[in-house]
Every structure is written in structure tokens, then in C-alpha cells.
Design a protein around this motif. Structure first.
Motif, PDB file in Angstrom:
ATOM      1  N   GLU A 160       0.837  -1.199   0.000  1.00 21.21           N
ATOM      2  CA  GLU A 160       0.000   0.000   0.000  1.00 21.21           C
ATOM      3  C   GLU A 160       0.871   1.248   0.000  1.00 21.21           C
ATOM      4  N   ARG A 161       0.590   2.138  -0.939  1.00 24.81           N
ATOM      5  CA  ARG A 161       1.332   3.391  -1.047  1.00 24.81           C
ATOM      6  C   ARG A 161       0.371   4.501  -1.481  1.00 24.81           C
ATOM      7  N   ASP A 162       0.914   5.707  -1.646  1.00 25.58           N
ATOM      8  CA  ASP A 162       0.079   6.839  -2.039  1.00 25.58           C
ATOM      9  C   ASP A 162      -0.301   6.788  -3.511  1.00 25.58           C
ATOM     10  N   ARG A 163       0.574   6.199  -4.333  1.00 24.56           N
ATOM     11  CA  ARG A 163       0.313   6.150  -5.770  1.00 24.56           C
ATOM     12  C   ARG A 163       0.552   4.740  -6.290  1.00 24.56           C
ATOM     13  N   LEU A 164      -0.130   4.421  -7.405  1.00 22.37           N
ATOM     14  CA  LEU A 164       0.005   3.095  -7.991  1.00 22.37           C
ATOM     15  C   LEU A 164       1.438   2.840  -8.436  1.00 22.37           C
ATOM     16  N   SER A 165       2.084   3.845  -9.008  1.00 22.98           N
ATOM     17  CA  SER A 165       3.462   3.664  -9.472  1.00 22.98           C
ATOM     18  C   SER A 165       4.396   3.324  -8.321  1.00 22.98           C
ATOM     19  N   GLN A 166       4.151   3.899  -7.136  1.00 24.07           N
ATOM     20  CA  GLN A 166       4.977   3.580  -5.968  1.00 24.07           C
ATOM     21  C   GLN A 166       4.805   2.127  -5.549  1.00 24.07           C
ATOM     22  N   CYS A 167       3.564   1.632  -5.663  1.00 19.45           N
ATOM     23  CA  CYS A 167       3.303   0.225  -5.328  1.00 19.45           C
ATOM     24  C   CYS A 167       4.105  -0.705  -6.231  1.00 19.45           C
ATOM     25  N   PHE A 168       4.073  -0.437  -7.531  1.00 19.05           N
ATOM     26  CA  PHE A 168       4.789  -1.295  -8.462  1.00 19.05           C
ATOM     27  C   PHE A 168       6.305  -1.177  -8.285  1.00 19.05           C
ATOM     28  N   ASP A 169       6.801   0.018  -8.024  1.00 13.21           N
ATOM     29  CA  ASP A 169       8.242   0.176  -7.808  1.00 13.21           C
ATOM     30  C   ASP A 169       8.693  -0.574  -6.561  1.00 13.21           C
ATOM     31  N   GLU A 170       7.882  -0.539  -5.495  1.00 10.82           N
ATOM     32  CA  GLU A 170       8.226  -1.268  -4.278  1.00 10.82           C
ATOM     33  C   GLU A 170       8.201  -2.773  -4.526  1.00 10.82           C
ATOM     34  N   GLY A 171       7.217  -3.246  -5.288  1.00 11.81           N
ATOM     35  CA  GLY A 171       7.161  -4.671  -5.608  1.00 11.81           C
ATOM     36  C   GLY A 171       8.370  -5.124  -6.411  1.00 11.81           C
ATOM     37  N   ALA A 172       8.786  -4.321  -7.387  1.00 10.29           N
ATOM     38  CA  ALA A 172       9.970  -4.662  -8.174  1.00 10.29           C
ATOM     39  C   ALA A 172      11.217  -4.699  -7.294  1.00 10.29           C
ATOM     40  N   ALA A 173      11.325  -3.738  -6.356  1.00  6.23           N
ATOM     41  CA  ALA A 173      12.477  -3.707  -5.451  1.00  6.23           C
ATOM     42  C   ALA A 173      12.500  -4.949  -4.559  1.00  6.23           C
ATOM     43  N   MET A 174      11.338  -5.392  -4.097  1.00  3.66           N
ATOM     44  CA  MET A 174      11.269  -6.608  -3.288  1.00  3.66           C
ATOM     45  C   MET A 174      11.727  -7.820  -4.088  1.00  3.66           C
ATOM     46  N   THR A 175      11.358  -7.866  -5.354  1.00  2.00           N
ATOM     47  CA  THR A 175      11.776  -8.981  -6.204  1.00  2.00           C
ATOM     48  C   THR A 175      13.287  -9.019  -6.353  1.00  2.00           C
ATOM     49  N   MET A 176      13.909  -7.844  -6.553  1.00  5.42           N
ATOM     50  CA  MET A 176      15.350  -7.789  -6.759  1.00  5.42           C
ATOM     51  C   MET A 176      16.122  -8.194  -5.501  1.00  5.42           C
ATOM     52  N   ARG A 177      15.476  -8.087  -4.354  1.00  4.87           N
ATOM     53  CA  ARG A 177      16.145  -8.487  -3.117  1.00  4.87           C
ATOM     54  C   ARG A 177      16.055  -9.997  -2.878  1.00  4.87           C
ATOM     55  N   ASP A 178      15.158 -10.670  -3.609  1.00  4.00           N
ATOM     56  CA  ASP A 178      15.006 -12.114  -3.442  1.00  4.00           C
ATOM     57  C   ASP A 178      16.092 -12.875  -4.185  1.00  4.00           C
ATOM     58  N   ASP A 179      16.338 -14.111  -3.718  1.00  5.55           N
ATOM     59  CA  ASP A 179      17.234 -15.027  -4.416  1.00  5.55           C
ATOM     60  C   ASP A 179      16.462 -15.622  -5.594  1.00  5.55           C
ATOM     61  N   PRO A 180      16.885 -15.367  -6.842  1.00  3.16           N
ATOM     62  CA  PRO A 180      16.131 -15.870  -8.001  1.00  3.16           C
ATOM     63  C   PRO A 180      16.065 -17.391  -8.071  1.00  3.16           C
ATOM     64  N   GLU A 181      16.980 -18.081  -7.430  1.00  4.33           N
ATOM     65  CA  GLU A 181      16.927 -19.533  -7.416  1.00  4.33           C
ATOM     66  C   GLU A 181      15.802 -20.030  -6.504  1.00  4.33           C
ATOM     67  N   GLN A 182      15.542 -19.283  -5.424  1.00  2.00           N
ATOM     68  CA  GLN A 182      14.490 -19.668  -4.502  1.00  2.00           C
ATOM     69  C   GLN A 182      13.126 -19.147  -4.947  1.00  2.00           C
ATOM     70  N   TRP A 183      13.095 -17.879  -5.401  1.00  2.00           N
ATOM     71  CA  TRP A 183      11.854 -17.256  -5.886  1.00  2.00           C
ATOM     72  C   TRP A 183      12.117 -16.688  -7.270  1.00  2.00           C
ATOM     73  N   PRO A 184      12.023 -17.520  -8.306  1.00  2.00           N
ATOM     74  CA  PRO A 184      12.394 -17.077  -9.655  1.00  2.00           C
ATOM     75  C   PRO A 184      11.421 -16.085 -10.287  1.00  2.00           C
ATOM     76  N   HIS A 185      10.167 -16.048  -9.818  1.00  2.00           N
ATOM     77  CA  HIS A 185       9.166 -15.214 -10.468  1.00  2.00           C
ATOM     78  C   HIS A 185       8.357 -14.426  -9.440  1.00  2.00           C
ATOM     79  N   ALA A 186       7.834 -13.300  -9.900  1.00  2.00           N
ATOM     80  CA  ALA A 186       6.963 -12.479  -9.057  1.00  2.00           C
ATOM     81  C   ALA A 186       5.913 -11.812  -9.931  1.00  2.00           C
ATOM     82  N   THR A 187       4.741 -11.617  -9.387  1.00  2.00           N
ATOM     83  CA  THR A 187       3.685 -10.868 -10.072  1.00  2.00           C
ATOM     84  C   THR A 187       3.219  -9.746  -9.178  1.00  2.00           C
ATOM     85  N   MET A 188       2.907  -8.631  -9.802  1.00  2.00           N
ATOM     86  CA  MET A 188       2.307  -7.488  -9.114  1.00  2.00           C
ATOM     87  C   MET A 188       0.969  -7.232  -9.785  1.00  2.00           C
TER      88      MET A 188
END
Length: 275
Positions: free
Chosen positions: A223-251
Motif C-alpha cells: 500500500e502506497r500513495d500512488r500506484l506507481s509507488q506500489c509497483f516500484d516497491e514490488g519490483a524492489a522486493m523482487t530484486m532483493r530475493d534469491d532468483p533460485e528460490q523465488w524465480p518469479h513475481a507478479t504485481m
């Protein structure tokens, strides 16, 4: 020809079948239902009992939405109507309408399920589940780049139009799918492939059809003030994950997520669904 004592006046037919005399005169003028007998002296119209049933058939066909003018294409050389052709055309209209309504029903059910999903979210906000296989109409999206809201909305409009042209039933979920393992992403819109008349789908070459097989996932709301902030935060969370453990993400956009304080939210899911 029926005996005179069996003939019905135009008024009697109108009362029996709940149709107006004006409509009956119109059907006569256009050769749709001509009276059995017309008195040459008075011009009165008389109908035989079996024509009451024929009138029912006319009304059933017209009730399907068939325009009166279209009946002309089913007229035979002797001026009579080819009722077999008329009935087949009417049935085809009904079949098309049933298919359209079923597609609408599928979309409406999917929206209702979203309300149920929101109501069942646990207090800690994290949901562990096995995602089901799904079908996505998609277009390439910039990987690990700032979210561009206007480009995203244009892409969603293009996907929606593509589904309409492909005769695929759109479902609720739309957003961004990230393939963290292979460093690529797509903007996507979910659809139901069973709604198409000519197979599961028939998209043009500009659309990538994805069919994630399903698998373990962890989801939460951002949850954020703007939709773009939500998607940017989701992308940042994905980049912090180990791609071998969590290879994919959807927002995914959450329908009706805007709160009274003006904030919006998306559903972020990291998962192992094969893409």
C-alpha cells in the motif's frame, strides 16, 4: 382453406396472441404473415387457426433480436418465407447471445471472487498458497526499471482490445510479471481461454500468450500513495530475493483497493510457477 366459421378476424387474433392489429397489418404488408382470406369488398382480414401458431413462431424469431428487414434474405422465389432458414438464423442469434452472456458471467464471477479474497486476507497480510495454472495475454515490459504509469495504462488498453479481437474472456487480474531468473518482464492481463468460439485463443503476433503452470507462492499487499509507488516497491522486493528460490513475481492491481485516505494497494506475489 379453413371453413368460414373457423376463420378469425384480425381483432380476434390480436386478442389471442397479445399482439396489436397494427403489427398484424405490418406483417401482412411485408409478406411475413399474410391472412388466409381478405374480403375483396370490405378489405377485412381473416386468419386460419394454424396461423396463430405461425404468428407465435414469428414473434419468437423477432424476440431473438432479428430485425424485420433481415427476413427478406430468407424469402423464396414464390414470395413466401423460408421458415427453416429464418429459424436457423434465429437460433444462431440465440447461441451467440448465450455465449456472450456466459463470458460476462465468467468475468463477473471473477470480480466477485476478488471481494472474497480481500475479506479472507490474514492479519499479518502474508498468504501462502499454491497458485493455479492461468492464461495471460502479455507484452514485454522493462526489467528492473522505474514504473511508467501512462505506458502501463496504454499497454493494458492494448491487451484489453487484443482479448476482445481474439474473442477471449477477460478476467480481473492484470499487472506486471517478473521473470527474475532470466531478467525479463511482461505487462499482463489474465483471460479465460474457454470463452473463445474457435479454440482457446487467436491473438495476433504482437501478443505473447503465457500459461504459468502454477506452484507455491507467498502473497501480500503493498500500500502506497500512488500506484506507481506500489509497483516500484514490488519490483524492489523482487530484486532483493534469491532468483533460485523465488524465480518469479507478479504485481497485480487490486480492484476497489483505494482507501478513504487516498492510498492504493497492489497484490505482490513471489512464486515458483514455471513461465
Amino acid at each position: 382453406m379453413a371453413d368460414d366459421d373457423e376463420l378469425l378476424t384480425i381483432g380476434e387474433v390480436a386478442k389471442l396472441d397479445g399482439v396489436t392489429t397494427k403489427a398484424l397489418r405490418y406483417y401482412d404488408a411485408h409478406g411475413i404473415l399474410k391472412p388466409e382470406v381478405v374480403d375483396p369488398r370490405t378489405g377485412y382480414r381473416y386468419y386460419s387457426p394454424d396461423q396463430v401458431l405461425e404468428l407465435d413462431v414469428v414473434r419468437i424469431c423477432l424476440a431473438t433480436g432479428m430485425p424485420l428487414d433481415s427476413l427478406e434474405r430468407h424469402r423464396l422465389e414464390d414470395g413466401t418465407l423460408d421458415w427453416r432458414g429464418v429459424l436457423r438464423a434465429s437460433r444462431a442469434r440465440v447461441d451467440d447471445e448465450i455465449a456472450r452472456l456466459r463470458k460476462q458471467q465468467t468475468s463477473l464471477n471473477d470480480y466477485l471472487e476478488e471481494i472474497v479474497r480481500k475479506a479472507q486476507t490474514p492479519e499479518d497480510g502474508v498468504v501462502s498458497s499454491d497458485l493455479q495454472p492461468t492464461w495471460l495475454a502479455a507484452k514485454p515490459w522493462a526489467y528492473n526499471q522505474p514504473f511508467a504509469i501512462k505506458r502501463y495504462l496504454r499497454t493494458m488498453a492494448e491487451l484489453r482490445n487484443a482479448m476482445r479481437e481474439a474473442d477471449a474472456t477477460p478476467l480481473l487480474r492484470r499487472g506486471i510479471l517478473i521473470d527474475h531468473l532470466h531478467e525479463r518482464a511482461w505487462a499482463y492481463h489474465q483471460f479465460d481461454p474457454q470463452g473463445a468460439h474457435d479454440g482457446p485463443y487467436r491473438f495476433d503476433e504482437s501478443i505473447t500468450v503465457l500459461n504459468p503452470a502454477g506452484g507455491p507462492a507467498q502473497s501480500m499487499a503493498i500500500e502506497r500513495d500512488r500506484l506507481s509507488q506500489c509497483f516500484d516497491e514490488g519490483a524492489a522486493m523482487t530484486m532483493r530475493d534469491d532468483p533460485e528460490q523465488w524465480p518469479h513475481a507478479t504485481m497485480t492491481e487490486i480492484w476497489g483497493s483505494r482507501a478513504s485516505r487516498g492510498r492504493v494497494s497492489i497484490r505482490y506475489s513471489r512464486h515458483r510457477c514455471a513461465v
